[in-house]
Design a protein around this motif. Structure first.
Motif, mmCIF file in Angstrom:
data_model
loop_
_atom_site.group_PDB
_atom_site.id
_atom_site.type_symbol
_atom_site.label_atom_id
_atom_site.label_comp_id
_atom_site.label_asym_id
_atom_site.label_seq_id
_atom_site.Cartn_x
_atom_site.Cartn_y
_atom_site.Cartn_z
ATOM 1 N N ALA A 241 0.829 -1.207 0.000
ATOM 2 C CA ALA A 241 0.000 0.000 0.000
ATOM 3 C C ALA A 241 0.866 1.261 0.000
ATOM 4 C CB ALA A 241 -0.932 0.010 1.211
ATOM 5 N N LEU A 242 2.003 1.186 0.669
ATOM 6 C CA LEU A 242 2.919 2.331 0.710
ATOM 7 C C LEU A 242 3.599 2.492 -0.646
ATOM 8 C CD1 LEU A 242 4.429 4.558 2.171
ATOM 9 C CD2 LEU A 242 5.961 2.847 3.122
ATOM 10 N N ASN B 292 2.442 1.621 -3.464
ATOM 11 C CA ASN B 292 1.433 2.141 -4.385
ATOM 12 C C ASN B 292 1.301 3.660 -4.246
ATOM 13 O OD1 ASN B 292 -0.721 2.266 -6.174
ATOM 14 N ND2 ASN B 292 -2.234 1.907 -4.563
ATOM 15 N N LEU B 293 1.300 4.139 -3.000
ATOM 16 C CA LEU B 293 1.181 5.579 -2.761
ATOM 17 C C LEU B 293 2.411 6.313 -3.308
ATOM 18 C CD1 LEU B 293 -0.432 7.895 -1.558
ATOM 19 C CD2 LEU B 293 0.643 7.458 0.639
ATOM 20 N N GLN C 13 2.028 6.609 -6.990
ATOM 21 C CA GLN C 13 1.040 7.624 -7.351
ATOM 22 C C GLN C 13 1.658 9.020 -7.270
ATOM 23 O OE1 GLN C 13 -1.948 7.567 -8.603
ATOM 24 N NE2 GLN C 13 -2.294 5.375 -8.571
ATOM 25 N N PHE C 14 2.434 9.264 -6.222
ATOM 26 C CA PHE C 14 3.079 10.575 -6.088
ATOM 27 C C PHE C 14 4.125 10.767 -7.178
ATOM 28 C CE2 PHE C 14 1.609 11.084 -1.585
ATOM 29 C CZ PHE C 14 1.087 12.353 -1.746
ATOM 30 N N GLN D 82 8.684 9.397 -2.173
ATOM 31 C CA GLN D 82 8.818 8.688 -0.892
ATOM 32 C C GLN D 82 8.597 9.649 0.264
ATOM 33 O OE1 GLN D 82 12.458 6.544 -0.338
ATOM 34 N NE2 GLN D 82 12.110 5.218 -2.082
ATOM 35 N N PHE E 215 -5.519 7.748 -7.235
ATOM 36 C CA PHE E 215 -4.639 8.535 -6.375
ATOM 37 C C PHE E 215 -5.270 8.689 -4.987
ATOM 38 C CE2 PHE E 215 -2.211 12.831 -6.091
ATOM 39 C CZ PHE E 215 -1.347 12.268 -5.177
ATOM 40 N N ALA F 290 -5.212 5.489 -3.102
ATOM 41 C CA ALA F 290 -3.878 5.123 -2.623
ATOM 42 C C ALA F 290 -3.590 5.783 -1.284
ATOM 43 C CB ALA F 290 -2.822 5.513 -3.651
ATOM 44 N N ASP G 32 -5.907 4.055 1.355
ATOM 45 C CA ASP G 32 -5.439 2.682 1.585
ATOM 46 C C ASP G 32 -4.192 2.663 2.439
ATOM 47 O OD1 ASP G 32 -7.416 1.611 0.133
ATOM 48 O OD2 ASP G 32 -6.149 0.730 -1.432
ATOM 49 N N ALA G 33 -3.221 3.481 2.047
ATOM 50 C CA ALA G 33 -1.947 3.492 2.755
ATOM 51 C C ALA G 33 -2.183 3.844 4.217
ATOM 52 C CB ALA G 33 -0.984 4.487 2.121
ATOM 53 N N SER H 9 -4.197 0.843 5.953
ATOM 54 C CA SER H 9 -3.669 -0.518 6.070
ATOM 55 C C SER H 9 -2.256 -0.586 6.624
ATOM 56 C CB SER H 9 -3.727 -1.215 4.708
ATOM 57 O OG SER H 9 -2.783 -0.638 3.841
ATOM 58 N N ILE H 10 -1.571 0.565 6.700
ATOM 59 C CA ILE H 10 -0.181 0.479 7.157
ATOM 60 C C ILE H 10 -0.053 0.855 8.621
ATOM 61 C CG2 ILE H 10 2.129 1.464 6.879
ATOM 62 C CD1 ILE H 10 1.611 1.401 3.895
ATOM 63 N N GLU I 115 2.170 -3.884 6.628
ATOM 64 C CA GLU I 115 0.766 -3.952 6.272
ATOM 65 C C GLU I 115 0.077 -4.935 7.212
ATOM 66 O OE1 GLU I 115 -0.879 -3.220 1.783
ATOM 67 O OE2 GLU I 115 1.035 -4.150 2.167
#
Lengths: 200, 200
Positions: free
Chosen positions: A7-8, A10-11, A14-15, A27, B44, B47, B50-51, B54-55, B66
């Motif tokens: 999930a991280l 993925n984020l 996206q960024f 990051q 986006f 994401a 979710d992050a 779930s994190i 996760e």
């Protein structure tokens, strides 16, 4: 092996898709989101969805506006609807409005003619401008595209389309910027400033 | 007067809150989102949610992971659980793992002791490290905090807390970076490299 949780990761991706944001910055931004409260992260996500859902184009001037109808400038009776200022981008409307000088209305092209980037006249909101002028009531169209090759080409192209409709087409004045220093002005600007000199 | 529609203004403000993103960049990013498809914007926003949802932190090493349980590294039977590498940040775990050299486990402090920024020992995951070492089975704790004043202070502070528990505490070696050039190395690095010289 993937060391970030999915999930991280993925984020971060996206960024990293944003313009001017590399993997390292992405990051940093992703970790910033993780450090925020649940509520703050939700506000960010909602802002993206809201903006995307509620912002459309004004049917008259093509500027960005909220909701379905005309934008506040087109709907205003205090604006001079006989003068249209043609700009490249919604950001340019903001810049023009900031000067508080212009009282007419706008037309946003959403780009410039740029064969290099495969942008032709049909990719811009030119048809809408022609229809607007053809509908009558417009006396002057001021070209306020950027003073670069593509902006100039677009302005010239538009003025040739608009002339037969019997409307006056003008161009923003060129010259040295207010507060600028003569010694730092480039040759082309100085030449244009000299050409456009006025009696005082 | 506000020239951007409210939803766009809100999105610009959200972007401007990110670290290293000014008002101009935030505008560029917001316009980029508007230019994207509905689906891309949703991906986006999802994401981010979710992050955030779930994190969490691994209950053992405090690294980001996760789900609820232990992170893959702590759960792995192939890792050497008698050696703990103490790092400042989850990003440092990724950097260490990239080297493929280290086979032990980690402990993420989530910061360094920094009186200037009002970060004291209680703001870090130090208690969890002490409890982990006190529970037994740990032979060595390798300090891998950054080689700056705050990282050094934190490493020293931890080693003093850990020594009474009968555990060996070590520090990553200092020296000239591989691939670097001697002429560009600073004095402090060269001094440390000389101190740590080895027979070949």
């Amino acid at each position: 092996m993937d060391y970030f949780p999915a999930a991280l990761e993925n984020l971060v991706e996206q960024f990293a898709r944003l313009p001017g944001v590399g993997r390292k910055s992405a990051q940093r931004l992703a970790f910033f989101i993780l450090d925020q409260s649940e509520q703050e992260a939700k506000a960010f996500a909602d802002a993206i969805l809201d903006a995307k859902a509620s912002i459309g184009c004004c049917p008259v001037c093509q500027n960005l506006t909220e909701g379905e109808g005309e934008c506040p400038i087109c709907a205003s009776s205090r604006r001079d609807h006989s003068v249209i200022c043609v700009v490249t981008d919604p950001k340019d409307v903001v810049a023009m409005e900031r000067s508080r000088e212009y009282q007419g209305v706008y037309h946003v092209l959403h780009g410039v003619i740029s064969p290099m980037n495969h942008v032709g006249p049909d990719d811009l909101r030119i048809r809408q401008l022609i229809e607007r002028v053809a509908a009558g009531g417009v006396e002057e169209v001021v070209m306020a595209t950027n003073p670069d090759t593509e902006g100039e080409t677009t302005a010239l192209y538009l003025s040739r389309l608009l002339k037969p409709l019997g409307v006056k087409t003008t161009r923003l004045a060129y010259g040295i910027p207010v507060g600028g220093q003569l010694e730092y002005a480039d040759d082309a600007t100085l030449m244009r400033a000299m050409e456009g000199r006025r009696e005082i």
